[in-house]
Design an enzyme around this catalytic site. Structure first.
Site, PDB file in Angstrom:
ATOM      1  N   CYS A 150       2.789  -9.389 -24.750  1.00  0.00           N
ATOM      2  CA  CYS A 150       2.798  -8.326 -23.612  1.00  0.00           C
ATOM      3  C   CYS A 150       3.583  -8.748 -22.462  1.00  0.00           C
ATOM      4  O   CYS A 150       3.403  -8.179 -21.455  1.00  0.00           O
ATOM      5  CB  CYS A 150       1.266  -8.239 -23.433  1.00  0.00           C
ATOM      6  SG  CYS A 150       0.592  -9.776 -22.706  1.00  0.00           S
ATOM      7  N   HIS A 173       0.880  -1.327  -0.178  1.00  0.00           N
ATOM      8  CA  HIS A 173      -0.061  -0.108  -0.019  1.00  0.00           C
ATOM      9  C   HIS A 173       0.811   1.183  -0.065  1.00  0.00           C
ATOM     10  O   HIS A 173       0.343   2.370  -0.838  1.00  0.00           O
ATOM     11  CB  HIS A 173      -1.005  -0.103   1.341  1.00  0.00           C
ATOM     12  CG  HIS A 173      -2.061  -1.182   1.222  1.00  0.00           C
ATOM     13  ND1 HIS A 173      -2.643  -1.429   2.152  1.00  0.00           N
ATOM     14  CD2 HIS A 173      -2.224  -2.037   0.176  1.00  0.00           C
ATOM     15  CE1 HIS A 173      -3.738  -2.564   1.665  1.00  0.00           C
ATOM     16  NE2 HIS A 173      -3.180  -2.787   0.354  1.00  0.00           N
TER      17      HIS A 173
END
Ligand code: PEP
Ligand code: MG
Length: 755
Positions: free
Chosen positions: A682, A369
């Site tokens: 990708c 976070h």
């Protein structure tokens, strides 16, 4: 002639030294035994240990051979005398004739005038000098390299004893100006790219509690409740300050944090602890200790994140109870780099953002976070730096090199110069790249390549415009799921996908359905532990076992598209039947939508990722069913080589440009071209210009990469002559060897392709 200890002698010395260390007893006593032992083993008349004390003073702590009364009396400033010289330069000194050395400082109380030769080495701890170990001989003795090495090894062992805090307190061992502290380089993982220079600010979250036991539990419960209220309003103020700008997952993260602060379970556990007779502070700490114990056992990085939020909240609550300031409330140096073992997202926001230039963590992960919030603040972050807290001291100059995943501690002048040069080049490069933003990614001879970005966070969206990307080649839908505190319902998912499509404007976006499992775990979803999660229950394996989940996601995508173009891609397809099953679920959603008379996406393209080698033998069947293919080279390589992509010891062994990988990539390109289906790549290799040269030769014209790679890739492509590269490729591609990287690198350097 004096005899040096041979190799086995050195080992023996260390062994004996270890025995002395292990014996226990007072540190001073062990130090006294040690000098005796070293003197005997090194065949020296004198062995002395000087330790660094406050004020940059080296104090004689133990000696064998010098006068005992000098112990704790003889003191030298750093830089003074031979001992001070060794400390100030952090390098050994071996002198056959020490007394005539210009640095020699005579101290009558030691009685050292009779000793002619001296050899000394610094005692280092985490790159800092914390003392000096010296031996002396009466006769002129030429100390050998081997002897210097032996003494250095002994000094290393001694550093444990010296730094133990018993002889000189930890505070005293902090470095000052005159002492030589060696520059260090730590490798880590870049969580947020960029370069930064600044002064280390140690994030100390631990608080000392004085009173643990309470007389009056009711009063403590009141104090706790009061502090919780203060905590809630202070968090509201912090998060509502509204200076983070934009929208994105950091809000999600911070909202989760706010919710956690109101968690009733946490509150009642603390109140229970108060009822058992603890003070409010002790109760908070007890519950915090439990959380930390749980953190130690939890390997799941996302669950750890939640627990670390709780840890952060406990620190905050303790500060409210104790009336202490937050670590971030300190006045920061003009350019500060915060150094922490781990940190909660709100703790970072406490720091003065105008002075905060970077963050370094000993632990953490890309999706920590605090890393998400740091990205929103746009400061470079390096994490997973082993032993960071041990090696960095408050006030140390630091350089973060996010491009090379390195942290420089107390960088030398040449590193600082290199840094200044890199910064200059970066500014220049940025300007040069920015100028390329609106130019097509086309080779000198006209071959066009579509460059897309890989995205997952809403905060990635502005990167499309910033890089001039053709679109989003891979939107990892699991990322918003991972940073959310609860499973996002269809409405929430729709909102996210709509923002993605709106953000991309009319550029295409490929939505990949949930690729959870393996290292991507949802915090609100308890799953049984797996031995081999990367090869376990993940991606569409979960989706097909829990079809409602996939259907909800597809419904949200259709809602978000609302008549616009929609590309959906399924990850980890292993068998054709799986693709068919996913498609059937999509058909059910399409039928439902049609029946409701709602707009249908136009066009709707459905593709698959090629990540599991089994698909290589099912390409014609797969291609008959898909609208496009995208190679996920990260997983494809991991499974092709049976090499864990997150384990550098295994993953680093095999190159993306190895003959096996090249053949596989070629097979996919050939089959897709023959079937007339668009295809691209990708994985990480798409952003590597050398790998991209190979991909171009194999027929790939669509590459999706992390956003910072787009502009450099555009520059590389615009400097390539594809015809010439292709001719070179034909000549080298069947050469023997583990990888074609060297050959392609040579070509790039010879042809001024910017890398
Ligand atoms: C891949 O595997 O190459 C890929 C692009 O998917 P992810 O990295 O999300 O597994
Ligand atoms: Mg993958």
């Amino acid at each position: 002639m004096t005899q040096a200890p041979g190799l086995s002698g050195a080992r023996m010395l260390l062994k004996r030294l270890r025995n002395v260390m292990a014996r226990g007893g007072a540190a001073q006593m062990r130090l006294d035994q040690t000098v005796k032992l070293i003197a005997a083993e090194m065949v020296a008349e004198v062995c002395s240990i000087y330790l660094l004390r406050a004020g940059e003073v080296l104090e004689l702590f133990a000696t064998e051979g010098l006068k005992k009364e000098a112990v704790h009396k003889t003191r030298l400033r750093v830089g003074e005398g031979l001992v001070g010289d060794i400390a100030s330069h952090a390098r050994p000194l071996a002198l056959a004739d020490a007394q005539h050395h210009p640095q020699f400082a005579y101290r009558p109380e030691t009685g050292e005038e009779i000793f002619q030769s001296l050899m000394g080495v610094p005692i280092l701890r985490a790159g800092r000098v914390i003392g000096v170990l010296v031996i002396q001989n009466r006769t002129r003795r030429q100390y050998s390299e081997e002897e210097i090495e032996t003494l250095e090894t002994v000094a290393m062992v001694l550093s444990e004893l010296a730094a133990g805090g018993e002889l000189v307190s930890q505070e005293e061992l902090r470095p000052g100006d005159g002492i030589a502290v060696l520059p260090l380089r730590l490798d880590g993982v870049t969580f947020c790219p960029g370069l930064a220079k600044g002064i280390a600010v140690l994030h100390q979250a631990t608080l000392q509690l004085q009173q643990l036991v309470a007389e009056d539990p009711e009063r403590e419960a009141e104090r706790l409740t009061g502090a919780l209220e203060e905590l809630h309003s202070s968090i509201d103020r912090l998060l509502d300050a509204g200076d983070l700008g934009g929208q994105g997952e950091h809000f999600e993260v911070l909202e989760t944090y706010r919710l956690f602060a109101q968690d009733q379970g946490w509150r009642s556990r603390m109140l229970e602890a108060v009822q058992s007779g603890l003070t409010a502070e002790a109760a908070v700490q007890k519950v915090q200790n439990d959380t930390r114990a749980r953190m130690r056992d939890v390997s799941d990085p996302y669950l750890r994140e939640r627990l670390s939020d709780l840890d952060d909240l406990a620190n905050r609550l303790l500060r409210h109870l104790l009336g202490a300031d937050a670590p971030g409330a300190r006045r920061l140096p003009e350019e500060a780099i915060v150094v922490a073992r781990s940190m909660g997202p709100a703790e970072l926001l406490d720091y003065d953002r105008t002075r905060l230039k970077g963050l370094v963590l000993e632990e953490g992960s890309q999706n920590a976070h605090v890393a998400i919030v740091a990205r929103a603040l746009d400061i470079p972050v390096i994490g997973r730096c082993a032993d960071l807290m041990e090696k960095v001291g408050e006030g140390d100059p630091l350089v973060i090199d996010g491009d090379n995943e390195q942290l420089f501690i107390r960088p030398s002048d040449d590193i600082l110069q290199t840094f200044a040069e890199s910064m200059r080049q970066r500014v220049e490069k940025r300007a040069a790249f920015a100028a390329l933003r609106d130019l097509p990614a086309v080779t000198l001879d006209g071959v066009q390549v579509d460059l897309h970005i890989n995205a997952g966070l809403l905060m990635d969206l502005p990167q499309i415009a910033a890089t001039g990307a053709a679109g989003i080649g891979l939107y990892r839908t699991e990322i918003p799921f991972m940073v959310s505190h609860e499973y996002p319902e269809v409405a929430r998912q729709t909102e996210i996908y709509r923002k993605v499509l709106d953000g991309a404007g009319n550029r295409p976006v490929i939505f990949r359905t949930l690729d959870i499992g393996s290292d991507k775990v949802l915090p609100y979803w308890n799953r049984a532990p797996e031995e081999n999660p990367a090869m376990g229950w993940r991606a569409i394996r979960i989706a097909l076992d829990r079809p409602a989940m996939l259907r909800q996601q597809l419904r949200a995508m259709l809602n978000a598209a609302d008549g616009r173009r929609l590309s959906i891609m399924f990850p980890m397809v292993t068998e054709i039947a799986e693709f068919d099953a996913c498609r059937r679920l999509l058909e059910l959603e399409l039928t439902r939508r049609r029946q409701q008379g709602r707009t249908m996406p136009e066009p709707l393209l459905v593709g698959a990722m090629v990540e599991v080698p089994a698909l290589l033998w099912q390409l014609p069947e797969l291609l008959a069913r898909v609208d496009f293919l995208s190679v996920g080279s990260n997983d494809l390589q991991q499974f092709l080589f049976a090499a864990d992509r997150d384990n550098p010891a295994a993953a680093g062994r095999y190159d993306t440009l190895s003959p096996a990988m090249i053949r596989v990539l070629e097979d996919v390109a050939r089959a897709a071209s023959a079937a007339g289906k668009p295809f691209g790549l990708c994985g990480e290799m798409a952003g590597d210009p050398v790998a991209a040269m190979a991909l171009l030769c194999l027929g790939y014209r669509s590459l999706s990469m992390s956003p910072p790679r787009v502009l450099p890739m555009r520059a590389a492509i615009r400097n390539l002559n594809f015809g010439r590269l292709q001719a070179y490729w034909q000549a080298v591609r069947h050469l023997d060897g583990a990888t074609l990287r060297g050959a392609l690198l040579d070509y790039a350097l010879d042809h001024y392709v910017p890398l």
